[in-house]
Design an enzyme around this catalytic site. Structure first.
Site, PDB file in Angstrom:
ATOM      1  N   PRO A  81     -29.921 -49.959 101.486  1.00 11.49           N
ATOM      2  CA  PRO A  81     -30.637 -48.796 102.028  1.00 11.49           C
ATOM      3  C   PRO A  81     -30.040 -47.482 101.523  1.00 11.49           C
ATOM      4  CG  PRO A  81     -29.993 -50.337 103.762  1.00 11.49           C
ATOM      5  CD  PRO A  81     -29.302 -50.770 102.517  1.00 11.49           C
ATOM      6  N   GLU A  82     -30.893 -46.581 101.094  1.00  7.97           N
ATOM      7  CA  GLU A  82     -30.468 -45.258 100.623  1.00  7.97           C
ATOM      8  C   GLU A  82     -30.974 -44.217 101.624  1.00  7.97           C
ATOM      9  OE1 GLU A  82     -31.413 -44.822  96.411  1.00  7.97           O
ATOM     10  OE2 GLU A  82     -31.366 -46.986  96.147  1.00  7.97           O
TER      11      GLU A  82
END
Ligand SMILES: [Zn+2]
Length: 289
Positions: A2-3
């Site tokens: 996840p960014e």
């Protein structure tokens, strides 16, 4: 992994559900999550605390509790946060129970559950007992937030000026700008028409300007699509994000570039699988001796 847009999506969904509630129980089933703090010690420090707010910094989720305590959570590779999941999902590492807001009607409100599921168990959490300690830790690890005033074209120029490594490596460096990872670096570089292997310090003023805009546009597109679910990422209600269906170049090797039609190429830059369009992002010319 996840960014920024994926973490932002989780925080936007979860914040209104947990703010003002009190941690009634904290079950940490995996010592790796709280290490080096033993699970019992972290649980003891958290039980009974009221959640003041939930926010994001870079790829971190920051749980702000009463009395200046903070829990900084990182999802790493595969962790997801689920709210009241039914039935109980696999790979549960942490289970938090939240009671109603403190006060006269506390007992009348049902308790809710937040679970951390993490098949690969790389997710972490770290406790801070003051805002100053939290800020010191972030200052050492993270550059500006991309949507903050501090992230300007001039800043980006300065941050990459002396760097000989590829611009993609600079974008992945959380001290240059917080929250950009492999997906959004590829998408930002494509939007800016900059080859990912170009030496960061050799970007022209115009390229820095395009890249600054590209970073913001790529991240905003990711937020608008509520994140990308390539593998594990899920919303707090278990739903997948949709940005993976809107990638311009990332994971599109051999498919036509949406701008010029050339086949997207996959290569490796900064040790990461990297996608670019050979037509729109020409490779840097060999250096003359
Ligand atoms: Zn192209």
């Amino acid at each position: 992994m996840p960014e920024l847009p994926e973490v932002e999506t989780i925080v936007r969904q979860l914040a209104p559900l947990v703010a003002g509630r009190t941690l009634a129980t904290v079950e940490i089933l995996d010592g790796r999550w709280s290490a080096p703090l033993p699970p019992v010690a972290l649980a003891k420090a958290l039980v009974g605390r009221r959640v003041e707010q939930l926010r994001r910094r870079g790829k971190y989720i920051v749980w702000e509790f009463d009395d200046g305590h903070y829990l900084v959570q990182h999802l790493r590779m595969t962790a997801v946060l689920l709210y009241d999941p039914v039935p109980d999902p696999p790979h549960v590492r942490v289970r938090l129970t939240l009671s109603g807001p403190s006060g006269s009607n506390a007992r009348r409100l049902p308790a809710h559950t937040v679970v951390v599921c993490d098949p690969r168990r790389f997710g972490t959490a770290e406790l801070f007992d003051s805002a100053a300690a939290l800020e010191r830790s972030f200052a050492a690890r993270l550059g500006p937030e991309p949507f903050a005033d501090a992230f300007t074209v001039a800043y980006l120029k300065r941050a990459v000026r002396a760097r000989t490594r590829p611009i993609k490596a600079a974008l992945l460096d959380q001290r240059v700008v917080a929250g950009v990872g492999n997906i959004y670096a590829d998408e930002a570089l494509f939007r800016a028409s900059v080859h990912p292997a170009r030496r960061a310090g050799q970007l022209s003023a115009r390229q820095c300007e395009s890249l600054h805009a590209g970073v913001l546009e790529a991240l905003q597109a990711g937020i608008d699509a509520r994140g990308a679910s390539i593998d594990d990422f899920r919303h707090v209600d278990g739903v997948r994000g949709s940005f993976q269906d809107r990638f311009l170049v990332h994971r599109r090797a051999g498919q036509p570039c949406p701008r010029c039609g050339a086949a997207v190429i996959k290569t490796v830059v900064a040790g990461r699988g990297t996608y670019y369009c050979p037509g729109c992002q020409p490779p840097p010319r060999a250096r003359r001796n």
